[in-house]
Motif scaffolding. Sequence first.
Motif, PDB file in Angstrom:
ATOM      1  N   MET A 214     -22.787 -73.150 -44.322  1.00 61.95           N
ATOM      2  CA  MET A 214     -23.050 -74.451 -43.903  1.00 61.95           C
ATOM      3  C   MET A 214     -24.527 -74.833 -43.882  1.00 61.95           C
ATOM      4  SD  MET A 214     -19.830 -75.559 -43.501  1.00 61.95           S
ATOM      5  CE  MET A 214     -19.959 -76.902 -42.306  1.00 61.95           C
ATOM      6  N   GLY A 215     -24.776 -76.026 -44.108  1.00 61.23           N
ATOM      7  CA  GLY A 215     -26.141 -76.828 -43.763  1.00 61.23           C
ATOM      8  C   GLY A 215     -26.123 -77.742 -43.002  1.00 61.23           C
ATOM      9  N   ARG A 216     -27.355 -78.134 -42.334  1.00 61.18           N
ATOM     10  CA  ARG A 216     -27.687 -78.930 -41.329  1.00 61.18           C
ATOM     11  C   ARG A 216     -27.009 -80.358 -41.644  1.00 61.18           C
ATOM     12  NH1 ARG A 216     -32.199 -78.760 -38.036  1.00 61.18           N
ATOM     13  NH2 ARG A 216     -31.904 -76.367 -38.183  1.00 61.18           N
ATOM     14  N   GLY A 217     -27.013 -80.639 -42.708  1.00 63.17           N
ATOM     15  CA  GLY A 217     -26.413 -81.895 -43.213  1.00 63.17           C
ATOM     16  C   GLY A 217     -24.816 -82.182 -42.976  1.00 63.17           C
ATOM     17  N   SER A 218     -24.452 -81.075 -42.414  1.00 63.26           N
ATOM     18  CA  SER A 218     -22.681 -81.233 -42.096  1.00 63.26           C
ATOM     19  C   SER A 218     -22.413 -81.926 -40.972  1.00 63.26           C
ATOM     20  CB  SER A 218     -22.281 -79.583 -42.187  1.00 63.26           C
ATOM     21  OG  SER A 218     -22.648 -79.150 -43.354  1.00 63.26           O
ATOM     22  N   PHE A 219     -21.305 -82.940 -40.949  1.00 62.29           N
ATOM     23  CA  PHE A 219     -20.791 -83.348 -39.816  1.00 62.29           C
ATOM     24  C   PHE A 219     -21.822 -84.246 -38.961  1.00 62.29           C
ATOM     25  CE2 PHE A 219     -18.667 -79.307 -40.001  1.00 62.29           C
ATOM     26  CZ  PHE A 219     -17.735 -79.498 -40.662  1.00 62.29           C
ATOM     27  N   MET A 220     -22.653 -84.897 -39.995  1.00 59.80           N
ATOM     28  CA  MET A 220     -23.893 -85.975 -39.434  1.00 59.80           C
ATOM     29  C   MET A 220     -23.221 -87.210 -38.803  1.00 59.80           C
ATOM     30  SD  MET A 220     -26.609 -84.404 -39.806  1.00 59.80           S
ATOM     31  CE  MET A 220     -27.874 -85.616 -39.559  1.00 59.80           C
ATOM     32  N   GLY A 221     -21.990 -87.506 -39.164  1.00 60.28           N
ATOM     33  CA  GLY A 221     -21.213 -88.748 -38.555  1.00 60.28           C
ATOM     34  C   GLY A 221     -20.870 -88.343 -37.219  1.00 60.28           C
ATOM     35  N   TRP A 222     -20.305 -86.985 -37.158  1.00 61.57           N
ATOM     36  CA  TRP A 222     -19.757 -86.634 -35.885  1.00 61.57           C
ATOM     37  C   TRP A 222     -20.695 -86.424 -34.584  1.00 61.57           C
ATOM     38  CZ3 TRP A 222     -15.421 -86.898 -33.505  1.00 61.57           C
ATOM     39  CH2 TRP A 222     -15.002 -86.206 -32.593  1.00 61.57           C
ATOM     40  N   ARG A 223     -22.035 -85.657 -35.443  1.00 60.50           N
ATOM     41  CA  ARG A 223     -23.150 -85.680 -34.493  1.00 60.50           C
ATOM     42  C   ARG A 223     -23.626 -86.941 -34.014  1.00 60.50           C
ATOM     43  NH1 ARG A 223     -25.411 -80.500 -35.215  1.00 60.50           N
ATOM     44  NH2 ARG A 223     -24.989 -79.515 -36.865  1.00 60.50           N
ATOM     45  N   ALA A 224     -23.892 -87.971 -34.642  1.00 56.49           N
ATOM     46  CA  ALA A 224     -24.358 -89.224 -34.633  1.00 56.49           C
ATOM     47  C   ALA A 224     -23.420 -89.834 -33.395  1.00 56.49           C
ATOM     48  CB  ALA A 224     -24.358 -90.283 -35.762  1.00 56.49           C
ATOM     49  N   ALA A 225     -21.988 -89.818 -33.569  1.00 59.47           N
ATOM     50  CA  ALA A 225     -21.117 -90.463 -32.382  1.00 59.47           C
ATOM     51  C   ALA A 225     -21.339 -89.577 -30.988  1.00 59.47           C
ATOM     52  CB  ALA A 225     -19.784 -90.074 -32.820  1.00 59.47           C
TER      53      ALA A 225
ATOM     54  N   ALA B 129     -17.122 -84.378 -49.465  1.00 52.84           N
ATOM     55  CA  ALA B 129     -16.966 -85.267 -48.627  1.00 52.84           C
ATOM     56  C   ALA B 129     -15.469 -84.630 -47.780  1.00 52.84           C
ATOM     57  CB  ALA B 129     -16.289 -86.424 -49.117  1.00 52.84           C
ATOM     58  N   ILE B 130     -15.052 -84.780 -46.641  1.00 53.68           N
ATOM     59  CA  ILE B 130     -13.991 -84.674 -45.955  1.00 53.68           C
ATOM     60  C   ILE B 130     -12.810 -85.593 -46.324  1.00 53.68           C
ATOM     61  CG2 ILE B 130     -12.926 -84.100 -43.873  1.00 53.68           C
ATOM     62  CD1 ILE B 130     -15.709 -83.006 -42.719  1.00 53.68           C
ATOM     63  N   GLU B 131     -11.739 -85.107 -46.640  1.00 53.05           N
ATOM     64  CA  GLU B 131     -10.688 -85.932 -47.012  1.00 53.05           C
ATOM     65  C   GLU B 131     -10.071 -86.731 -45.594  1.00 53.05           C
ATOM     66  OE1 GLU B 131      -7.471 -84.192 -49.156  1.00 53.05           O
ATOM     67  OE2 GLU B 131      -8.748 -83.629 -50.936  1.00 53.05           O
ATOM     68  N   GLY B 132      -9.819 -87.862 -45.716  1.00 53.94           N
ATOM     69  CA  GLY B 132      -9.292 -88.578 -44.825  1.00 53.94           C
ATOM     70  C   GLY B 132     -10.245 -89.589 -44.107  1.00 53.94           C
ATOM     71  N   GLN B 133      -9.889 -90.372 -43.271  1.00 55.27           N
ATOM     72  CA  GLN B 133     -10.853 -91.154 -42.675  1.00 55.27           C
ATOM     73  C   GLN B 133     -10.396 -91.401 -41.028  1.00 55.27           C
ATOM     74  OE1 GLN B 133     -11.274 -94.978 -44.195  1.00 55.27           O
ATOM     75  NE2 GLN B 133     -12.897 -95.812 -42.801  1.00 55.27           N
ATOM     76  N   GLY B 134     -11.657 -91.339 -40.168  1.00 54.54           N
ATOM     77  CA  GLY B 134     -11.089 -91.345 -38.836  1.00 54.54           C
ATOM     78  C   GLY B 134     -11.338 -90.369 -37.948  1.00 54.54           C
ATOM     79  N   ALA B 135     -11.711 -90.140 -36.848  1.00 54.83           N
ATOM     80  CA  ALA B 135     -11.816 -89.027 -36.062  1.00 54.83           C
ATOM     81  C   ALA B 135     -10.538 -88.114 -36.211  1.00 54.83           C
ATOM     82  CB  ALA B 135     -12.241 -89.345 -34.653  1.00 54.83           C
TER      83      ALA B 135
ATOM     84  N   GLN C 253     -14.012 -92.704 -30.556  1.00 55.59           N
ATOM     85  CA  GLN C 253     -14.064 -94.088 -30.636  1.00 55.59           C
ATOM     86  C   GLN C 253     -15.185 -94.591 -31.462  1.00 55.59           C
ATOM     87  OE1 GLN C 253     -13.336 -95.478 -26.595  1.00 55.59           O
ATOM     88  NE2 GLN C 253     -11.244 -95.408 -26.841  1.00 55.59           N
ATOM     89  N   ALA C 254     -16.253 -94.072 -30.922  1.00 53.07           N
ATOM     90  CA  ALA C 254     -17.939 -94.059 -31.677  1.00 53.07           C
ATOM     91  C   ALA C 254     -17.747 -93.607 -32.933  1.00 53.07           C
ATOM     92  CB  ALA C 254     -18.773 -93.227 -30.950  1.00 53.07           C
ATOM     93  N   TYR C 255     -17.204 -92.684 -33.536  1.00 45.66           N
ATOM     94  CA  TYR C 255     -17.104 -92.260 -34.648  1.00 45.66           C
ATOM     95  C   TYR C 255     -16.453 -93.192 -35.680  1.00 45.66           C
ATOM     96  CZ  TYR C 255     -15.840 -88.827 -38.825  1.00 45.66           C
ATOM     97  OH  TYR C 255     -15.849 -88.366 -39.829  1.00 45.66           O
ATOM     98  N   ASP C 256     -15.020 -93.461 -35.120  1.00 48.71           N
ATOM     99  CA  ASP C 256     -14.639 -94.563 -35.886  1.00 48.71           C
ATOM    100  C   ASP C 256     -15.081 -95.920 -36.071  1.00 48.71           C
ATOM    101  OD1 ASP C 256     -12.381 -92.493 -36.102  1.00 48.71           O
ATOM    102  OD2 ASP C 256     -11.162 -93.498 -34.521  1.00 48.71           O
ATOM    103  N   ALA C 257     -15.823 -96.210 -35.150  1.00 45.24           N
ATOM    104  CA  ALA C 257     -16.708 -97.388 -35.184  1.00 45.24           C
ATOM    105  C   ALA C 257     -17.559 -97.707 -36.104  1.00 45.24           C
ATOM    106  CB  ALA C 257     -17.057 -97.959 -33.990  1.00 45.24           C
ATOM    107  N   ALA C 258     -18.155 -96.396 -36.536  1.00 47.15           N
ATOM    108  CA  ALA C 258     -19.398 -96.236 -37.338  1.00 47.15           C
ATOM    109  C   ALA C 258     -18.781 -95.888 -38.743  1.00 47.15           C
ATOM    110  CB  ALA C 258     -20.220 -95.002 -37.092  1.00 47.15           C
TER     111      ALA C 258
END
Length: 258
Positions: free
Chosen positions: A152-163, A200-206, A238-243
Amino acid sequence: MTDTRKQRISDAFGAAAAHYEAHAGPQRFAAGLVADLAQRQHPGGEGAGGAPRILEIGCGTGLLTRDIQARWPAADLTATDISPGMLAQAAAQGRVAGTFLTMDGEDPAFDGPWFDLILSSLAFQWFDDLPAAVARLAGLLRPGGSLIFSTMGRGSFMGWRAAHDACGLPCGVPLYPTLDGLRAMLADHGDAFAFDEEVAIEGQGARALLAHLKGIGAVVPDEGRAPLSAGQLRRVMQAYDAAGGQDRYQLLFGRVTR
């Protein structure tokens, strides 16, 4: 196994073994690319004594294991995993012949140059000391042999980290190495390279993201991180989905040849 975190990792992946491959899109991609790199490195598949000796670290349910046997059907293959449950799932496939061994890849049960290929896909991110593990495994290669891996690289799950950041909460996802960091680490080895790919990870939302992580057994937080409370987790979701509710893997690939 005495390391309690390693035991938790083993248990989590063992619990996911039966349904792992239904959730393992990025893992399937990574395993295929590791096998492609290995075949380019050893197209004939012959070792110094004829059939190549191949060691797989972290075989999981056998995504890479099956590919190895398809490409090198005469190989002397040893497939290992820290999780007995995962190992049993791989061995039960009925399409793989080889030795299956429960083993922590950081503490290999081998000594001295023995293998023509050491392959691993998305297991190294669970190691405590990646540089030391790579050096130890490279020492098991025969002259001309290669260690080829994905992690795994540092750029993984950046959206989840940001939430998590948006909620002021710590994220349990480890700080994986950057591509530059991996390249610097491999520079200690004479013949080595590294590159990355994004998937990309399949699917949308937390809920889709959490279902993916639970489905593959990747539910053990980074060292020293306690799981979030139910309320905290709802805020992050909620923050993840909003973004936008989408995320990806940054997959790092490395090769060391002795």
